[in-house]
Design a protein around this motif. Structure first.
Motif, mmCIF file in Angstrom:
data_model
loop_
_atom_site.group_PDB
_atom_site.id
_atom_site.type_symbol
_atom_site.label_atom_id
_atom_site.label_comp_id
_atom_site.label_asym_id
_atom_site.label_seq_id
_atom_site.Cartn_x
_atom_site.Cartn_y
_atom_site.Cartn_z
ATOM 1 N N GLY A 184 0.807 -1.222 0.000
ATOM 2 C CA GLY A 184 0.000 0.000 0.000
ATOM 3 C C GLY A 184 0.835 1.265 0.000
ATOM 4 O O GLY A 184 0.306 2.379 0.046
ATOM 5 N N LEU A 185 2.156 1.116 -0.084
ATOM 6 C CA LEU A 185 3.063 2.267 -0.071
ATOM 7 C C LEU A 185 2.994 3.017 -1.404
ATOM 8 O O LEU A 185 3.129 2.428 -2.470
ATOM 9 N N LYS A 186 2.768 4.332 -1.327
ATOM 10 C CA LYS A 186 2.715 5.184 -2.520
ATOM 11 C C LYS A 186 3.593 6.418 -2.278
ATOM 12 O O LYS A 186 3.102 7.485 -1.905
ATOM 13 N N PRO A 187 4.905 6.278 -2.508
ATOM 14 C CA PRO A 187 5.829 7.363 -2.149
ATOM 15 C C PRO A 187 5.897 8.531 -3.135
ATOM 16 O O PRO A 187 6.505 9.551 -2.843
ATOM 17 N N TYR A 188 5.275 8.382 -4.307
ATOM 18 C CA TYR A 188 5.360 9.430 -5.332
ATOM 19 C C TYR A 188 4.012 10.136 -5.490
ATOM 20 O O TYR A 188 2.986 9.483 -5.667
ATOM 21 N N SER A 189 4.032 11.467 -5.437
ATOM 22 C CA SER A 189 2.780 12.221 -5.534
ATOM 23 C C SER A 189 2.809 13.225 -6.682
ATOM 24 O O SER A 189 3.872 13.729 -7.065
#
Length: 250
Positions: free
Chosen positions: A55-60
């Motif tokens: 569930g990691l989403k490090p880019y926005s």
């Protein structure tokens, strides 16, 4: 500096670069996910994939704040805001966000429909379109909204629906700034600026911006009125007219 070559794709500046590239030809995928078994040609692709499980989403996205599992996906997403469509069809000039969308589109020029429905015989260009169609026979709607429970036959329909809850309208008109929840709504709207009415009635020649409006219009020739008011039984050829009528009872 040493340079390596691939007979079909040209020059590479490092031996590791050509090794990774050659896996396209050999089909080798040495990096596998411990959770689902999916395999990849590069370790970086595996790392990005594993974020689906964590569930990691490090880019926005700097414009809307939406978060993603990889920087590549952010770059593709940002084309929604910029309007950039770098992949264009050599046959008709139509442009697309993704190379896969272009490949799919190009099949519409060949007219080849290799996939047929066993129940009704209708033929399709793509296997995923056939699968979606088959759900009209089975009634299956595997994609459900976690906010209201409404179910859909396609994941894209669910994504569009979810925007009614979030209020997100990522597709905006460059001419007037009006925003829409789906790209198809934007395309239809843009016809109000261009005056393009691509759907015409074969009986009277009247033209429309949307195929659904043409279908409703054609009912006036046939005398069909499939939409009826539950309170007074008055019938209409177009659902929009029924909704307008129902306000009388409200």
């Amino acid at each position: 500096a040493r340079r390596d070559y691939c007979g079909s794709s040209g020059e590479f500046t490092s031996s590791s670069g050509i090794k990774i590239h050659q896996r396209i030809h050999t089909g080798e995928k040495p990096y596998s996910c411990a959770q689902c078994g999916k395999c990849f040609t590069q370790s970086t692709s595996l790392i990005s994939h594993q974020r689906i499980h964590t569930g990691l989403k490090p880019y926005s996205c700097a414009q809307c704040g939406k978060r993603f599992t990889s920087s590549k996906v952010v770059k593709v997403h940002q084309r929604i805001h910029t309007g950039e469509k770098p992949f264009s069809c050599s046959d008709c000039g139509k442009s697309f966000l993704l190379s896969g969308q272009l490949k799919s589109h190009q099949r519409t020029h060949t007219g080849k429909k290799s996939y047929s429905c066993k129940q009704c015989g209708k033929r399709f260009t793509f296997p995923h379109t056939l699968i979606s169609h088959q759900r009209t026979h089975t009634g299956e709607k595997p994609y459900s909204c976690d906010q209201c429970g409404k179910c859909f036959t396609q994941s894209s329909h669910l994504i569009s629906h979810q925007r009614t809850h979030t209020g997100e309208k990522p597709h905006s008109c460059v001419q007037c700034g009006k925003s829409f929840t789906t790209s198809s709504q934007l395309t239809t709207h843009q016809r109000t600026h261009t005056g393009n009415n691509p759907y015409s009635c074969t009986q009277c020649g009247r033209s429309f911006t949307q195929s659904s409006h043409l279908i409703s219009h054609q009912r006036t020739h046939k005398g069909e009125k499939p939409f009826s008011c539950a309170q007074c039984d008055k019938r209409y050829s177009d659902k929009r007219y029924l909704i307008k009528h129902q306000k009388i009872h409200a």
